[in-house]
Design a protein around this motif. Structure first.
Motif, PDB file in Angstrom:
ATOM      1  N   THR A  44       6.796  51.906  22.937  1.00 44.01           N
ATOM      2  CA  THR A  44       6.859  52.492  21.589  1.00 44.01           C
ATOM      3  C   THR A  44       5.765  53.544  21.418  1.00 44.01           C
ATOM      4  O   THR A  44       6.006  54.637  20.900  1.00 44.01           O
ATOM      5  CB  THR A  44       6.696  51.395  20.515  1.00 44.01           C
ATOM      6  OG1 THR A  44       7.712  50.414  20.716  1.00 44.01           O
ATOM      7  CG2 THR A  44       6.837  51.970  19.108  1.00 44.01           C
ATOM      8  N   MET A  45       4.569  53.214  21.860  1.00 42.00           N
ATOM      9  CA  MET A  45       3.453  54.148  21.706  1.00 42.00           C
ATOM     10  C   MET A  45       3.650  55.399  22.565  1.00 42.00           C
ATOM     11  O   MET A  45       3.305  56.504  22.158  1.00 42.00           O
ATOM     12  CB  MET A  45       2.125  53.456  22.062  1.00 42.00           C
ATOM     13  CG  MET A  45       1.721  52.399  21.034  1.00 42.00           C
ATOM     14  SD  MET A  45       0.287  51.402  21.536  1.00 42.00           S
ATOM     15  CE  MET A  45      -1.065  52.515  21.188  1.00 42.00           C
ATOM     16  N   GLN A  88      -2.318  57.908  20.497  1.00 43.40           N
ATOM     17  CA  GLN A  88      -1.753  56.620  20.921  1.00 43.40           C
ATOM     18  C   GLN A  88      -1.446  56.614  22.419  1.00 43.40           C
ATOM     19  O   GLN A  88      -1.655  55.620  23.100  1.00 43.40           O
ATOM     20  CB  GLN A  88      -0.483  56.316  20.132  1.00 43.40           C
ATOM     21  CG  GLN A  88      -0.750  55.928  18.687  1.00 43.40           C
ATOM     22  CD  GLN A  88       0.553  55.677  17.954  1.00 43.40           C
ATOM     23  OE1 GLN A  88       1.305  56.599  17.677  1.00 43.40           O
ATOM     24  NE2 GLN A  88       0.832  54.419  17.650  1.00 43.40           N
ATOM     25  N   PRO A 146      -1.376  46.416  13.712  1.00 39.54           N
ATOM     26  CA  PRO A 146      -1.063  47.548  12.835  1.00 39.54           C
ATOM     27  C   PRO A 146       0.148  47.399  11.916  1.00 39.54           C
ATOM     28  O   PRO A 146       0.240  48.126  10.931  1.00 39.54           O
ATOM     29  CB  PRO A 146      -0.825  48.693  13.828  1.00 39.54           C
ATOM     30  CG  PRO A 146      -0.369  48.016  15.067  1.00 39.54           C
ATOM     31  CD  PRO A 146      -1.084  46.706  15.125  1.00 39.54           C
ATOM     32  N   THR A 181       1.688  59.304  18.766  1.00 39.81           N
ATOM     33  CA  THR A 181       0.925  60.539  18.766  1.00 39.81           C
ATOM     34  C   THR A 181       0.146  60.643  20.087  1.00 39.81           C
ATOM     35  O   THR A 181       0.100  59.695  20.861  1.00 39.81           O
ATOM     36  CB  THR A 181      -0.090  60.534  17.613  1.00 39.81           C
ATOM     37  OG1 THR A 181      -0.988  59.431  17.808  1.00 39.81           O
ATOM     38  CG2 THR A 181       0.603  60.365  16.268  1.00 39.81           C
ATOM     39  N   TRP A 191      -5.750  48.921  20.512  1.00 39.06           N
ATOM     40  CA  TRP A 191      -4.520  48.164  20.259  1.00 39.06           C
ATOM     41  C   TRP A 191      -3.594  48.124  21.480  1.00 39.06           C
ATOM     42  O   TRP A 191      -2.896  47.140  21.720  1.00 39.06           O
ATOM     43  CB  TRP A 191      -3.778  48.705  19.037  1.00 39.06           C
ATOM     44  CG  TRP A 191      -2.421  48.072  18.913  1.00 39.06           C
ATOM     45  CD1 TRP A 191      -1.221  48.636  19.181  1.00 39.06           C
ATOM     46  CD2 TRP A 191      -2.146  46.702  18.552  1.00 39.06           C
ATOM     47  NE1 TRP A 191      -0.199  47.724  19.009  1.00 39.06           N
ATOM     48  CE2 TRP A 191      -0.745  46.530  18.624  1.00 39.06           C
ATOM     49  CE3 TRP A 191      -2.941  45.615  18.183  1.00 39.06           C
ATOM     50  CZ2 TRP A 191      -0.126  45.310  18.327  1.00 39.06           C
ATOM     51  CZ3 TRP A 191      -2.322  44.396  17.898  1.00 39.06           C
ATOM     52  CH2 TRP A 191      -0.939  44.263  17.969  1.00 39.06           C
ATOM     53  N   HIS A 202       7.205  57.229  20.968  1.00 37.83           N
ATOM     54  CA  HIS A 202       7.221  57.676  19.568  1.00 37.83           C
ATOM     55  C   HIS A 202       5.835  57.928  19.014  1.00 37.83           C
ATOM     56  O   HIS A 202       5.693  58.256  17.844  1.00 37.83           O
ATOM     57  CB  HIS A 202       7.932  56.629  18.694  1.00 37.83           C
ATOM     58  CG  HIS A 202       9.278  56.228  19.218  1.00 37.83           C
ATOM     59  ND1 HIS A 202      10.360  57.079  19.186  1.00 37.83           N
ATOM     60  CD2 HIS A 202       9.704  55.092  19.813  1.00 37.83           C
ATOM     61  CE1 HIS A 202      11.411  56.473  19.735  1.00 37.83           C
ATOM     62  NE2 HIS A 202      11.031  55.266  20.126  1.00 37.83           N
ATOM     63  N   MET A 243      -4.473  55.998  24.222  1.00 44.40           N
ATOM     64  CA  MET A 243      -4.849  54.574  24.176  1.00 44.40           C
ATOM     65  C   MET A 243      -4.145  53.805  25.294  1.00 44.40           C
ATOM     66  O   MET A 243      -4.742  52.948  25.945  1.00 44.40           O
ATOM     67  CB  MET A 243      -4.426  53.945  22.840  1.00 44.40           C
ATOM     68  CG  MET A 243      -5.301  54.252  21.658  1.00 44.40           C
ATOM     69  SD  MET A 243      -4.626  53.343  20.219  1.00 44.40           S
ATOM     70  CE  MET A 243      -5.227  54.400  18.922  1.00 44.40           C
TER      71      MET A 243
END
Lengths: 254, 330
Positions: free
Chosen positions: B187-188, B196, B76, B193, B134, B191, B199
């Motif tokens: 990070t996902m 994410q 990404p 959504t 991802w 920070h 996921m």
């Protein structure tokens, strides 16, 4: 410099997009190369190029100063806004096509960055000098593979010659300077496209000769122009894959 | 782990009294923690076991490039793309390093790769699972490379010198990959959504058990372990390593704010370890036998790469021969 700002942004995007799209094509080879050493080499070259793309995008983003960062320039522009050479967006094909594509680009890239490392813009000169060290290796590697394939077996020679037939028409773009490049070159900012083209022809002639290939007549005008965002049909699909996550999750932080 | 089921061909470990003079001298060297080097005498079964183990390990590095290659074109951001490319490059390098270590035992790289492509040689079961979002790139780095490190840290002390040295070198890079993988997930989770975060949890749900299977069958079902331990090829049992991995991973899982897909996972004060649920061994053996989700695709991809590349390798050989001829003529 301020009088050349818009030209410069456009020029930086050309440099960035060339490196980015070439790097993307190399990523497609992952796990599929003809030998483990080539897996490593292809990813190594790709890594260098995406790194260079990031440097150019960052500088372009600073000059643009419109809130977009390097990632947005790479992952949120459509194909009509991309400025890469048509050559680098061509599909990988077999190893002869990939080798030739890489060599033709590396030779052009090498001479371009050599010139840019003397740019009157210190930032450009710095990025180019750093990239030149990497591209010197890229050119050596692709030149050696040109010789191996061209002067290897009958089959490898036939495949490489077929690749020349397929790709040579795109070299027209490596030979032409547009008004924008001319203005920047006159100001000492960009590479002199005529000089780069001459150096490129000489490198190509030398390596084609070692590879027992004949150099075709200069490619004639081609109706599309990557520099003006008029691409082949290959780029849209490449970008659909490359930009998918940024497009699907525009609010995300990765 | 990257070599989770290695036949030693030995049914029962011999006592020192039962050994020949050569065998005894070899075993005493092992017991004294002196590394075995390529030119030293070694029992044939030791040599064959190591060839199988190191080649499995090397094959795993190479096949392991494919689940990540699946996302390298879709990474990404520029930073994530560069990280993933560097990681894949490292893995190709690890594979080459391990094949070299294997060749010091007299095995041939191309022959061992042919065994992989014909299904005779194995690679880690984990790479037969698909990467579907991802976050899998983060979870593979954190869980899969994490499990690899737990195993490889111990293998740094394995009795065969070239293998031990390969592990020391490879471990440094793997630790780096593991931290990067964890950082992707962090990070996902911090920070990102909601999509994410979902996921991340989805990736963990799918990869948690397969990661635990990387340590191989439980000790009760590892008939080859006793000989491998006596030869100090293995230094800790499958179950010990698995427990160590779980104990160090659960706090990291909690720090992420995620859960494991295991209702039986809980801290056991008395043992000083986490208890965990039953591994689905049927799935493990199915995957190892070739009936996992991606076994077919992985081998087909590798076989195609080598077959399609034959003319390239032939050209390189032909060109080298021509060049040599020219040099001799000059």
């Amino acid at each position: 410099m301020s009088e050349h700002k818009n030209d410069l942004i456009e020029y930086l995007l050309r440099l960035a997009d060339n490196a980015m799209i070439n790097g993307q094509r190399l990523c497609e080879w992952c796990g599929k190369a003809p030998a483990l050493e080539e897996e490593m080499a292809l990813m190594n070259v790709g890594l260098d190029l995406v790194g260079q793309a990031r440097n150019w995008y960052e500088y372009a983003a600073e000059l643009l100063n419109d809130g977009r960062d390097a990632d947005q320039l790479a992952f949120r522009r459509d194909e009509r806004a991309f400025r890469n050479l048509l050559l680098v967006e061509q599909p990988n094909g077999d190893y002869a096509v990939t080798t030739l594509k890489q060599f033709l680009f590396d030779a052009w890239h090498f001479h371009t960055l050599s010139a840019l490392s003397h740019s009157s813009d210190a930032r450009i000169a710095g990025i180019a000098a750093k990239g030149l060290k990497e591209v010197t290796y890229h050119l050596r590697r692709s030149s050696e593979w040109m010789e191996r394939l061209g002067d290897g077996t009958e089959e490898s020679h036939r495949r490489l010659a077929a690749a020349v037939d397929e790709l040579w028409r795109f070299t027209h773009e490596l030979q032409e300077a547009d008004a924008l490049e001319q203005r920047l070159a006159d100001a000492g900012l960009a590479a002199d496209a005529e000089a780069v083209a001459a150096a490129w022809r000489s490198t190509v002639a030398q390596v084609f000769n070692s590879a027992t290939l004949s150099v075709p007549a200069p490619a004639s005008y081609f109706y599309l122009s990557g520099k003006r965002g008029l691409h082949t049909e290959h780029l849209g699909i490449l970008l659909a894959e490359m930009q998918f996550l940024q497009r699907a999750y525009p609010d995300a932080t990765w | 782990m990257y070599a989770q089921l290695v036949e030693t061909g030995v049914k029962r470990v011999k006592t020192l009294e039962e050994m020949s003079t050569e065998e005894r001298a070899f075993q005493e060297r092992i017991d004294a923690e002196i590394k075995i080097e390529p030119k030293n005498w070694m029992p044939d079964a030791y040599r064959q076991t190591l060839i199988r183990q190191i080649s499995q390990h090397a094959h795993s590095e190479i096949v392991g490039m494919l689940p990540e290659g699946n996302w390298v074109t879709r990474a990404p951001t520029l930073k994530r793309k560069l990280q993933l490319m560097a990681k894949i490059q490292d893995e190709a390098g690890h594979g080459m390093y391990l094949y070299s270590a294997m060749e010091t035992l007299g095995a041939d790289r191309d022959e061992e790769i042919a065994k992989l492509h014909s299904g005779k040689a194995k690679y880690s079961s984990i790479f037969n699972y698909p990467t579907l979002n991802w976050a899998d790139m983060g979870a593979v780095g954190w869980l899969v490379d994490g499990a690899a490190i737990v195993n490889q840290v111990i293998l740094q002390r394995t009795s065969y010198g070239p293998y031990s040295r390969a592990m020391i070198r490879i471990c440094k890079e793997e630790s780096f990959h593991q931290r990067q993988g964890y950082e992707i997930l962090l990070t996902m989770m911090r920070h990102g959504t909601q999509a994410q975060k979902d996921m991340v949890q989805d990736a963990i749900n799918r990869l948690w058990w397969p990661a635990l299977m990387m340590f191989g069958p439980s000790d009760a079902d590892s008939p080859n372990s006793a000989q491998s331990m006596a030869w100090k090829i293995k230094r800790m049992s499958n179950d010990e390593l698995r427990q160590r991995f779980i104990d160090q991973t659960v706090p990291q899982l909690e720090f992420l704010g995620c859960t494991a897909p295991d209702p039986d996972l809980k801290w056991n004060e008395e043992r000083g370890h986490y208890d965990f649920g039953q591994i689905n061994w049927q799935e493990f053996y199915d995957v190892l036998k070739g009936n996992g989700p991606c076994n077919h695709e992985r081998i087909a991809t590798r076989r195609k790469a080598i077959e399609d590349g034959a003319w390239v390798r032939e050209a390189a050989v032909a060109h080298a021969a021509k060049r040599q001829q020219k040099q001799q003529a000059a």
